[in-house]
Design an enzyme around this catalytic site. Structure first.
Site, PDB file in Angstrom:
ATOM      1  N   CYS A  27       5.024  -5.733   6.192  1.00 59.45           N
ATOM      2  CA  CYS A  27       4.713  -4.322   5.927  1.00 59.45           C
ATOM      3  C   CYS A  27       3.284  -3.952   6.309  1.00 59.45           C
ATOM      4  O   CYS A  27       2.990  -3.852   7.495  1.00 59.45           O
ATOM      5  CB  CYS A  27       5.019  -4.001   4.472  1.00 59.45           C
ATOM      6  SG  CYS A  27       5.319  -2.245   4.207  1.00 59.45           S
TER       7      CYS A  27
ATOM      8  N   HIS B 208      10.179  -6.519   2.048  1.00 62.89           N
ATOM      9  CA  HIS B 208       9.583  -7.146   0.864  1.00 62.89           C
ATOM     10  C   HIS B 208      10.697  -7.796   0.040  1.00 62.89           C
ATOM     11  O   HIS B 208      11.861  -7.804   0.431  1.00 62.89           O
ATOM     12  CB  HIS B 208       8.944  -6.066  -0.034  1.00 62.89           C
ATOM     13  CG  HIS B 208       7.787  -5.364   0.552  1.00 62.89           C
ATOM     14  ND1 HIS B 208       6.529  -5.929   0.666  1.00 62.89           N
ATOM     15  CD2 HIS B 208       7.672  -4.115   1.051  1.00 62.89           C
ATOM     16  CE1 HIS B 208       5.696  -5.046   1.195  1.00 62.89           C
ATOM     17  NE2 HIS B 208       6.361  -3.947   1.440  1.00 62.89           N
TER      18      HIS B 208
HETATM   19  N1  GLN Z   1       0.615   1.485   3.334  1.00 65.66           N
HETATM   20  C1  GLN Z   1       1.637   1.196   4.322  1.00 65.66           C
HETATM   21  C2  GLN Z   1       2.728   2.286   4.355  1.00 65.66           C
HETATM   22  O1  GLN Z   1       2.848   3.056   3.416  1.00 65.66           O
HETATM   23  C3  GLN Z   1       2.273  -0.151   4.042  1.00 65.66           C
HETATM   24  C4  GLN Z   1       2.993  -0.196   2.713  1.00 65.66           C
HETATM   25  C5  GLN Z   1       3.377  -1.586   2.278  1.00 65.66           C
HETATM   26  O2  GLN Z   1       2.770  -2.603   2.633  1.00 65.66           O
HETATM   27  N2  GLN Z   1       4.444  -1.665   1.437  1.00 65.66           N
HETATM   28  O3  GLN Z   1       3.489   2.361   5.308  1.00 65.66           O
END
Ligand code: GLN
Length: 246
Positions: A93, A191
């Protein structure tokens, strides 16, 4: 054998229990008689060239990404050398986004990335949240996990995705694909943490980390009694299916 792991920004990029992926690598390596030597590398720490067989970076909110962006861009040459040299890489992510050229948040602030994955990411208003099921035809396997991102990741023409979206949003909610794969480097939005419910991917990465350590070709690892992991995958995939289409 000691497998040398570089865990990038564990103090900044570690949401949704992404640290659990390191625990899975450690146990699945130990069950085959190997040991993980994990080096935590954060802002200002040196990322030594050719020092790691496996690099891992987790996810994070925009705020934490902004804190690490300049540093990860400064590490670009060593990260590129690791990917090009066949080290195994798993980026989740926010970490995935920052291995691309840039991540532009929803306010339009553009964060530099390392530019080692052929992609860029632009955040949209609507967050992409929920269970995901992917078909990874290149491996003959599926991946199940959970996504929560504002970023829409666009792969360069000809870049290989990690998988085809069966259920969920994926990279941008419209391409029908999720993640990115370059050699032994994998980026993904999944995740969960990802690896406990997708043991085949943990072993795929571990086999390549061992090959990097020994200088040989990747070898299939000894099978493990993954009944619990398979059950977790089935439950996660079922939740994604219950979301219906994309
Ligand atoms: N901040 C990034 C987004 O909103 C990654 C989010 C995350 O790592 N879950 O896309």
């Amino acid at each position: 054998m000691k497998i040398r792991v570089g865990h990038l920004y564990p103090d900044y990029l570690n949401i949704y229990a992404d640290r659990g992926n390191i625990a899975v690598f450690a146990r699945r390596a130990a069950w085959r008689g190997h040991e993980l030597d994990v080096e935590e590398i954060s802002i200002g720490d040196e990322l030594r060239p050719d020092a790691h067989d496996l690099l891992y970076v987790g996810g994070g909110q925009d705020r934490e990404q902004a804190l690490v962006a300049v540093d990860i861009a400064a590490k670009a040459a060593t990260l590129y050398r690791a990917v090009d040299g066949g080290a195994a890489v798993l980026a989740v992510c926010g970490g995935y986004q920052l291995l691309g050229r840039f991540y532009r948040d929803v306010q339009g602030h553009e964060l530099s990335g390392a530019g080692v994955l052929p992609l860029e990411t632009i955040a949209g208003e609507r967050r992409m949240i929920g269970d995901v099921l992917l078909d990874c035809e290149w491996a003959g396997q599926t991946l199940a996990g959970f996504e929560n991102h504002a970023g829409r990741t666009i792969l360069d023409e000809g870049a290989d995705p990690l998988g085809r979206v069966v259920h969920g949003h994926g990279n941008d909610g419209s391409s029908g694909f999720e993640g990115c794969r370059v050699g032994n480097a994998i980026g993904t939005y999944l995740h969960g943490p990802l690896l406990p419910r997708n043991p085949w991917l943990a072993d795929w990465l571990l086999a390549r980390a061992i090959a990097h350590r020994t200088g040989g070709e990747p070898k299939e690892l000894a099978a493990l009694p993954d009944d619990l992991e398979r059950e977790a995958h089935t439950v996660s995939a079922g939740r994604a299916r219950s979301r219906g289409g994309r």
